[in-house]
Design a protein around this motif. Structure first.
Motif, short mmCIF file in Angstrom:
data_model
loop_
_atom_site.label_atom_id
_atom_site.label_comp_id
_atom_site.label_asym_id
_atom_site.label_seq_id
_atom_site.Cartn_x
_atom_site.Cartn_y
_atom_site.Cartn_z
N VAL A 734 -3.45 -2.64 -3.95
CA VAL A 734 -3.11 -2.97 -2.56
C VAL A 734 -2.81 -1.69 -1.79
O VAL A 734 -3.21 -1.55 -0.63
N LEU A 735 -2.14 -0.73 -2.43
CA LEU A 735 -1.86 0.54 -1.76
C LEU A 735 -3.15 1.27 -1.40
O LEU A 735 -3.27 1.81 -0.29
N ILE A 736 -4.11 1.28 -2.32
CA ILE A 736 -5.40 1.92 -2.02
C ILE A 736 -6.09 1.21 -0.88
O ILE A 736 -6.70 1.84 0.00
N ALA A 737 -6.00 -0.14 -0.87
CA ALA A 737 -6.60 -0.90 0.23
C ALA A 737 -5.97 -0.53 1.56
O ALA A 737 -6.67 -0.41 2.59
N LEU A 738 -4.67 -0.34 1.59
CA LEU A 738 -3.98 0.02 2.83
C LEU A 738 -4.39 1.42 3.28
O LEU A 738 -4.54 1.67 4.48
#
Length: 852
Positions: A734-738
């Motif tokens: 999710v962090l990479i997606a953000l």
């Protein structure tokens, strides 16, 4: 080629901020992969060293050659040996020392009365071997046990239980045994092997409490005289051993122990982390691809000028790919350093959370360095390949005209292809999950097709979703909301690509949430369907690492005036027609009093010493019916013919095979119950009945006494722990997606610099500009979150159905947890837009208007 390289490095120096998101995505993904590999290598080396040190003095082990393995016990159960052969072994030329090794399950009780360990790793007890070279444990403090009731405890267990030398506590074997701690020990130079506990007793105590009969041992450890090799010693031992007993080298036993840890636990541990690393890298692929797609679109005129000046397509392609390789190489190198840091952090974290792995320096093998580096470069270059090819196809004439970054329309052919993939994927998934022959592989193929359909249909779905969601935003925020909607619709393809990374993360989180909730619901249904008692007395069983319950506990509970029935259910193993199976050991005639048994044919009361009750499913697979003869072979080597006396519909608590205690007694090893089911006398309130059972069970180590609802909830307790770990691991994806959303917005705002300047010049305030960017980010995140919830929920249902070959699972869709997932996804999108919004609001109006 040199010109392409110079151009690539010049572009990277000039536009390094454009690749910040790509650098971060590769860095995080590679760090996770490298950390997992380094941690796996370190743990494997540490365990190998620990087991090697522990077994260094044992040259041979004498043990039973018959082992029965079941699905719940891959290591298997062996028959105890008669220690009468010890004298013969000691007389064999080349033998320096031989000692019996008694080993069984024994769970120590902490100072506060709670059991130490037992949830997974085994809790062991055995005799303290007097020969220090044969004993895998070494005294660190105190002395060895000399008298009955004295014990040595491994230091790790003592620390977790708040115990010290001189303390008296209870050891569950499974019957309660009061022991005084007289010494603390280490194993292979370590305080303990993870959560494993060990209690060393005198030989007579160990045989009394852990063996079915006196003068029995799990094995005999042998030390060779100096100059005698292990193979030579084994060869010398074989002639004096009776039938059914084997001698193996100490090195082989150490390798078997290492394989049990490294080959099973560590493989599962590292595989789980690598799966989530793969998910994180998959998410990174979309973020990287989107970044290069936008950068290439924004450099259309630049690439066209290069083509007009004589650059070939190959040179433009090479320049773009070189940028990707350089970014991937630098980010991967940084990721390797980050991975080593992650491994070091995990090595320090596990002891802090109560799971101490063996000490040892970090082991960094060549594969742990080269594989993450190669993966990072490959992911970055592969993600940039399509944009690079698109850049190489730029026509020289494009330098003479204004070009939009990307076309705003979605090709009809793409929509049709996506619809075909979606229909095919849905059909395959439903057929694999709910068809007549359920298949996890077919369901997986359907899931892959659905993911591909989401990618192909993404732009069309993004346009429709943003229009729908944008209407209330426009009504709520007026012109600011309308502009945010139009910006998100400006390039549906870009919007879809930006949201895809978040969609995958949310889909995986949703899938695990639905699957875990369904597992819990299935367990609750199982207990409600199977258990007819008022309360259950339970303790971690052998297979779960605990000591189980004393078989005498049920009769003690039944003496309470509030109790009508108390029936213990134990476990045994045998080869049934050649296959290792788990048996439920109980009083069969009373079993229907505490379990909901349906479809019964025959009589449970007629099992006696040679009868079996078998589940209907197992009977159908083997072609049995009441009266059929079945051959069972036990760990003691005895083969006996049993008669199927009763059939019953599958009951999870009863298992597939039920055998009477009288039939099991001659073949038992260390006897224990896993559950005592209790019913109350008529008129007894639940509170009074539970209090009476708790009081009766207190002398037996205070096992858990739970109502039916509490028992079901505790049975599913490990699922919440697993889900917490899954959420923590998926937080990286999710962090990479953000990062991808934030980077895409930043690049898009750079592309719209002049437009933003014009808006500010005609009266738009900084607050309105910030709000416009934040709402655009929110709409993109809402599309990704909604798509992830739909895909994850559907695939969660499919996985539950496909994995349920028996048709007994319960599908449960947890609305509250999914609502939290949705809220987190949307808020995350809002957070991703904060920094781009602030940067946009700080633009100098005059410079922005003059920007080209």
């Amino acid at each position: 080629m040199r010109a392409a390289l110079r151009l690539s490095f010049a572009s990277l120096r000039t536009h390094r901020r454009r690749f910040a998101g790509t650098f971060g995505a590769v860095l995080l993904g590679v760090s996770f992969v490298a950390g997992t590999l380094v941690m796996g290598d370190t743990l494997r080396a540490s365990f190998d060293t620990m087991f090697g040190n522990a077994a260094a003095g044992t040259d041979a082990v004498v043990r039973s050659d018959s082992v029965i393995t079941t699905s719940g016990n891959a290591q298997g159960t062996r028959r105890p040996l008669d220690t009468d052969i010890l004298s013969s072994i000691r007389e064999v030329p080349g033998v320096a020392a031989a000692e019996p090794s008694v080993e069984g399950m024994g769970q120590i009780t902490a100072a506060d009365g709670e059991p130490v360990g037992g949830q997974g790793p085994p809790t062991l007890a055995g005799n303290w071997i007097k020969d220090p070279q044969l004993n895998p444990y070494t005294l660190a403090e105190g002395r060895a046990p000399r008298r009955s009731g004295e014990a040595v405890l491994n230091k790790g267990a003592a620390e977790r239980g708040g115990l010290k030398i001189g303390d008296t506590t209870t050891l569950r074997t499974p019957g309660p045994v009061r022991v005084e701690i007289v010494g603390l020990a280490s194993f292979g130079g370590q305080d303990g092997m993870g959560q494993v506990t060990f209690t060393g007793l005198t030989l007579s105590d160990a045989q009394k409490y852990l063996m079915p009969e006196p003068d029995r041992a799990a094995g005999i450890q042998v030390r060779a005289e100096e100059g005698t090799g292990q193979d030579e010693l084994v060869a010398a031992l074989k002639p004096v051993l009776p039938k059914g007993v084997e001698a193996v080298t100490g090195q082989r036993v150490a390798e078997e122990d290492q394989e049990m840890i490294s080959g099973q636990f560590l493989t599962l541990f590292t595989s789980l982390l690598l799966v989530f690393s793969g998910i994180a890298l998959l998410v990174a692929v979309f973020s990287i691809h989107n970044t290069f797609a936008i950068v290439v679109a924004q450099r259309t005129r630049e690439n066209a000028l290069l083509r007009a000046l004589g650059a070939s397509r190959r040179q433009v392609l090479g320049a773009t790919l070189t940028e990707a390789v350089v970014v991937g190489l630098v980010a991967s190198a940084a990721g390797l350093a980050g991975g080593i840091g992650i491994a070091a952090g995990l090595q320090a974290l596990f002891p802090a959370v109560g799971f101490p792995f063996p000490d040892g320096a970090l082991v960094i093998g060549p594969l742990s360095l080269l594989l993450p580096l190669g993966i990072g470069v490959l992911v970055c270059a592969g993600s940039a390949l399509v944009p690079a090819v698109r850049a190489s196809r730029t026509a020289p004439l494009a330098a003479l005209r204004e070009t939009s970054a990307e076309a705003p329309h979605v090709p009809r052919g793409r929509t049709v292809a996506g619809a075909v993939l979606a229909v095919a994927g849905t059909a395959a998934t439903v057929l694999g999950a709910a068809g007549s022959s359920r298949s996890v592989w077919l369901t997986g193929a359907g899931a892959a097709s659905l993911l591909a359909a989401f990618l192909v249909l993404g732009p069309a779905a993004a346009a429709a979703t943003v229009r729908t969601l944008g209407r209330p935003v426009a009504r709520l925020r007026g012109v600011t909301g309308a502009l945010a909607q139009r910006n998100a619709l400006r390039s549906p393809k870009r919007t879809a690509a930006t949201a895809t990374a978040l969609m995958i993360g949310v889909a995986v989180v949703s899938l695990f949430t639905v699957f875990a909730s369904s597992l819990k619901a299935t367990m609750d249904t199982t207990v409600s369907r199977s258990f007819a008692g008022d309360v259950a007395v339970s303790a971690p069983a052998f297979g779960a690492g605990g000591s189980g319950l004393s078989p005498r506990l049920a009769s003690r509970i039944e003496r309470a005036p509030e109790v009508a029935t108390a029936l213990g259910l134990g476990k045994g193993v045998a080869r049934v027609e050649g296959a290792g199976k788990q048996l439920t050991v109980t009083d069969p005639a009373r079993l229907p009093d505490v379990l909901e048994l349906t479809g019964v044919r025959g009589s449970f009361g007629s099992l006696g010493r040679a009868g079996l009750a078998v589940s209907a499913d197992e009977a159908d697979r083997n072609g049995w019916r009441p009266g059929s003869a079945v051959s069972l072979r036990f760990t003691d080597g005895d083969r006996q013919r049993f008669t199927v006396e009763a059939l019953y519909d599958r009951n999870e608590l009863a298992g597939d095979y039920v055998i009477g205690r009288s039939a099991w007694a001659p073949h038992r090893t260390q006897d224990s119950d896993t559950l005592v089911a209790v019913t109350f006398e008529e008129g007894v309130t639940p509170a009074d009945g539970k209090a009476a059972v708790t009081a009766a069970a207190r002398p037996y180590g205070e096992p858990a006494v739970q109502t039916r609802e509490e028992y079901a909830e505790s049975s599913a307790g490990g699922i919440d722990m697993m889900l917490t770990l899954v959420y923590a691991l998926l937080a990286l994806a999710v962090l990479i997606a953000l990062l991808g959303i934030a980077n895409t917005l930043t690049l898009a705002l750079h592309e719209r610099t002049r437009e933003l300047g014009l808006l500010r010049s005609v009266g738009q305030t900084r607050a309105q500009l910030r709000a416009m960017v934040r709402w655009e980010s929110l709409l993109v995140a809402a599309f990704g979150t909604l798509g992830g919830l739909l895909l994850g929920g559907f695939l969660g249902w499919a996985l539950v159905r496909a994995a349920d070959s028996a048709g007994t699972s319960t599908f449960d869709l947890p609305p509250l947890r999914l609502a939290v997932v949705a809220l987190v996804g949307i808020v995350a999108g809002l957070v991703a837009g904060l920094r781009p919004a602030r940067r946009a609001a700080r633009l100098n109006v005059l410079r922005a208007v003059a920007a080209d």
